[in-house]
Motif scaffolding. Structure first.
Motif, PDB file in Angstrom:
ATOM      1  N   ASN A 191     -14.255   3.046   3.663  1.00  0.00           N
ATOM      2  CA  ASN A 191     -14.284   2.668   4.904  1.00  0.00           C
ATOM      3  C   ASN A 191     -12.928   2.892   5.592  1.00  0.00           C
ATOM      4  O   ASN A 191     -12.687   2.606   6.701  1.00  0.00           O
ATOM      5  N   GLY A 192     -12.022   3.232   4.725  1.00  0.00           N
ATOM      6  CA  GLY A 192     -10.622   3.596   5.307  1.00  0.00           C
ATOM      7  C   GLY A 192      -9.801   2.530   5.220  1.00  0.00           C
ATOM      8  O   GLY A 192      -8.526   2.476   5.902  1.00  0.00           O
ATOM      9  N   ARG A 193     -10.109   1.374   4.613  1.00  0.00           N
ATOM     10  CA  ARG A 193      -9.143   0.168   4.452  1.00  0.00           C
ATOM     11  C   ARG A 193      -8.293   0.337   3.463  1.00  0.00           C
ATOM     12  O   ARG A 193      -8.571   0.544   2.123  1.00  0.00           O
ATOM     13  N   VAL A 194      -6.872   0.157   3.814  1.00  0.00           N
ATOM     14  CA  VAL A 194      -5.840   0.375   2.846  1.00  0.00           C
ATOM     15  C   VAL A 194      -5.324  -1.051   2.495  1.00  0.00           C
ATOM     16  O   VAL A 194      -5.207  -1.959   3.083  1.00  0.00           O
ATOM     17  N   LEU A 195      -5.321  -1.265   1.061  1.00  0.00           N
ATOM     18  CA  LEU A 195      -4.639  -2.392   0.244  1.00  0.00           C
ATOM     19  C   LEU A 195      -3.367  -2.017  -0.381  1.00  0.00           C
ATOM     20  O   LEU A 195      -3.518  -1.247  -1.031  1.00  0.00           O
ATOM     21  N   LEU A 196      -2.306  -2.463   0.166  1.00  0.00           N
ATOM     22  CA  LEU A 196      -1.041  -1.842  -0.339  1.00  0.00           C
ATOM     23  C   LEU A 196      -0.340  -3.077  -1.146  1.00  0.00           C
ATOM     24  O   LEU A 196      -0.322  -4.117  -0.786  1.00  0.00           O
ATOM     25  N   ASP A 197      -0.021  -2.790  -2.295  1.00  0.00           N
ATOM     26  CA  ASP A 197       1.020  -3.292  -3.330  1.00  0.00           C
ATOM     27  C   ASP A 197       2.259  -3.471  -2.692  1.00  0.00           C
ATOM     28  O   ASP A 197       2.979  -2.416  -3.019  1.00  0.00           O
ATOM     29  N   GLU A 198       2.889  -4.394  -2.007  1.00  0.00           N
ATOM     30  CA  GLU A 198       4.178  -4.175  -1.367  1.00  0.00           C
ATOM     31  C   GLU A 198       5.109  -4.225  -2.548  1.00  0.00           C
ATOM     32  O   GLU A 198       6.228  -3.473  -2.059  1.00  0.00           O
ATOM     33  N   SER A 240       2.396  10.276 -10.125  1.00  0.00           N
ATOM     34  CA  SER A 240       0.844  10.126  -9.704  1.00  0.00           C
ATOM     35  C   SER A 240       0.021   9.304 -10.408  1.00  0.00           C
ATOM     36  O   SER A 240      -0.856   8.838  -9.853  1.00  0.00           O
ATOM     37  N   GLU A 241       0.652   8.751 -11.568  1.00  0.00           N
ATOM     38  CA  GLU A 241      -0.252   7.884 -12.230  1.00  0.00           C
ATOM     39  C   GLU A 241       0.144   6.374 -11.915  1.00  0.00           C
ATOM     40  O   GLU A 241      -0.567   5.329 -12.528  1.00  0.00           O
ATOM     41  N   PHE A 242       1.175   6.123 -11.191  1.00  0.00           N
ATOM     42  CA  PHE A 242       1.687   4.901 -10.415  1.00  0.00           C
ATOM     43  C   PHE A 242       1.030   4.438  -9.317  1.00  0.00           C
ATOM     44  O   PHE A 242       1.043   5.022  -8.303  1.00  0.00           O
ATOM     45  N   ALA A 243       0.353   3.484  -9.341  1.00  0.00           N
ATOM     46  CA  ALA A 243      -0.407   3.011  -7.996  1.00  0.00           C
ATOM     47  C   ALA A 243       0.523   2.127  -7.247  1.00  0.00           C
ATOM     48  O   ALA A 243       0.973   1.133  -7.685  1.00  0.00           O
ATOM     49  N   ILE A 244       0.411   2.600  -6.075  1.00  0.00           N
ATOM     50  CA  ILE A 244       1.014   1.715  -5.066  1.00  0.00           C
ATOM     51  C   ILE A 244       0.177   0.789  -3.961  1.00  0.00           C
ATOM     52  O   ILE A 244       0.702   0.096  -3.357  1.00  0.00           O
ATOM     53  N   GLY A 245      -1.095   1.282  -4.117  1.00  0.00           N
ATOM     54  CA  GLY A 245      -2.153   0.521  -3.435  1.00  0.00           C
ATOM     55  C   GLY A 245      -3.346   1.530  -3.493  1.00  0.00           C
ATOM     56  O   GLY A 245      -3.733   2.055  -4.661  1.00  0.00           O
ATOM     57  N   ALA A 292       5.055  -0.694  -3.811  1.00  0.00           N
ATOM     58  CA  ALA A 292       5.598   0.071  -2.754  1.00  0.00           C
ATOM     59  C   ALA A 292       7.074  -0.074  -2.583  1.00  0.00           C
ATOM     60  O   ALA A 292       7.844   1.163  -2.374  1.00  0.00           O
ATOM     61  N   ARG A 293       7.629  -1.171  -2.651  1.00  0.00           N
ATOM     62  CA  ARG A 293       9.209  -1.232  -2.284  1.00  0.00           C
ATOM     63  C   ARG A 293       9.922  -0.728  -3.585  1.00  0.00           C
ATOM     64  O   ARG A 293      10.833  -0.180  -3.704  1.00  0.00           O
ATOM     65  N   TRP A 294       9.293  -0.922  -4.814  1.00  0.00           N
ATOM     66  CA  TRP A 294       9.986  -0.443  -6.052  1.00  0.00           C
ATOM     67  C   TRP A 294       9.950   1.194  -6.045  1.00  0.00           C
ATOM     68  O   TRP A 294      10.797   1.671  -6.570  1.00  0.00           O
ATOM     69  N   SER A 295       8.911   1.913  -5.578  1.00  0.00           N
ATOM     70  CA  SER A 295       8.914   3.250  -5.624  1.00  0.00           C
ATOM     71  C   SER A 295       9.602   3.919  -4.296  1.00  0.00           C
ATOM     72  O   SER A 295       9.672   5.328  -4.354  1.00  0.00           O
ATOM     73  N   GLY A 296      10.291   3.302  -3.577  1.00  0.00           N
ATOM     74  CA  GLY A 296      10.860   3.651  -2.296  1.00  0.00           C
ATOM     75  C   GLY A 296       9.749   4.196  -1.295  1.00  0.00           C
ATOM     76  O   GLY A 296      10.245   5.224  -0.324  1.00  0.00           O
TER      77      GLY A 296
END
Length: 235
Positions: free
Chosen positions: A77-84, A67-72, A87-91
């Motif tokens: 406004n509901g806009r999602v910003l994903l750290d690709e 829960s401490e590791f951010a993937i984005g 996200a890949r590293w965390s599966g």
């Protein structure tokens, strides 16, 4: 501008940050704090600059097993910003991201009601807007906040933090008209390393700060804000 670390507490950091932003005094800036520590610092900065205070609502998207590791992040406004990469590293898969974004949006809605008390967000268009957090060890939340504010067409967008990691500064410099940072240690560790006292900021503190930080017609918010109140509440 570079200052010695650690800061005594958030009040100390806020006063030094206000001094670095003093050219905006008299320009009626709108200070947006990233909850919760950014609101505690933003309250003092808004008072010093004779501006208004509001909150910018952005939540991190958490990795499924940490829960401490951010993937984005997701904004109000509901806009999602994903750290690709993260996200890949965390599966993390697409279905999880959608579920986590919906969960965080629900929390944003709850906190919007609790903190703003049903009041509308202060309009950003045409204003000098200063987005503040108490530290920038990961740039994803600040990046999302800056994108949210930029979409509302401010006249000038400033990112201001007491301490930040070098890589996070590089990320936000592309999104703001100006970045003000008092210290950028290398390497940059956890935020608690840079404050002697970094007490938890409670929801009640955020609600009180936001209620006090809205200027009424013909009345400066600074006259109603007492920078010493934050330390008194924590003492």
């Amino acid at each position: 501008m570079t200052v010695a670390l650690p800061f005594h507490d958030r009040e100390d950091a806020a006063c030094r940050l206000a001094a670095a932003l003093s050219r905006y005094r008299g320009a009626r800036p709108l200070v947006l704090g990233i909850p919760r520590g950014g609101v505690a610092i933003g309250r003092i900065v808004a008072a010093a600059l004779e501006g208004e205070l509001d909150v910018v609502l952005v939540r991190k998207l958490r990795a499924p097993d940490n829960s401490e590791f951010a993937i984005g992040s997701v904004d109000e406004n509901g806009r999602v910003l994903l750290d690709e990469v993260a996200a890949r590293w965390s599966g993390t898969g697409h279905a999880y991201v959608q579920l986590e974004a919906a969960r965080q949006l629900r929390l944003i809605g709850e906190r919007r009601l609790a903190w703003r008390g049903g009041r509308a967000r202060i309009p950003l268009a045409g204003r000098t807007v200063i987005v503040i957090d108490d530290g920038l060890t990961n740039g994803s939340i600040m990046a999302a906040a800056l994108r949210l504010v930029r979409a509302a067409a401010p006249a000038r967008l400033v990112c201001a933090v007491p301490v930040a990691a070098h890589e996070s500064l590089q990320q936000v410099r592309r999104l703001a008209d100006e970045v003000v940072c008092l210290a950028a240690p290398w390497p940059c560790g956890a935020l608690g390393l840079y404050y002697e006292d970094v007490d938890q900021v409670e929801d009640a503190d955020v609600a009180v700060a936001l209620a006090a930080g809205r200027a009424e017609p013909g009345r400066s918010a600074a006259r109603r804000l007492d920078p010493g109140q934050y330390r008194a509440r924590q003492g």
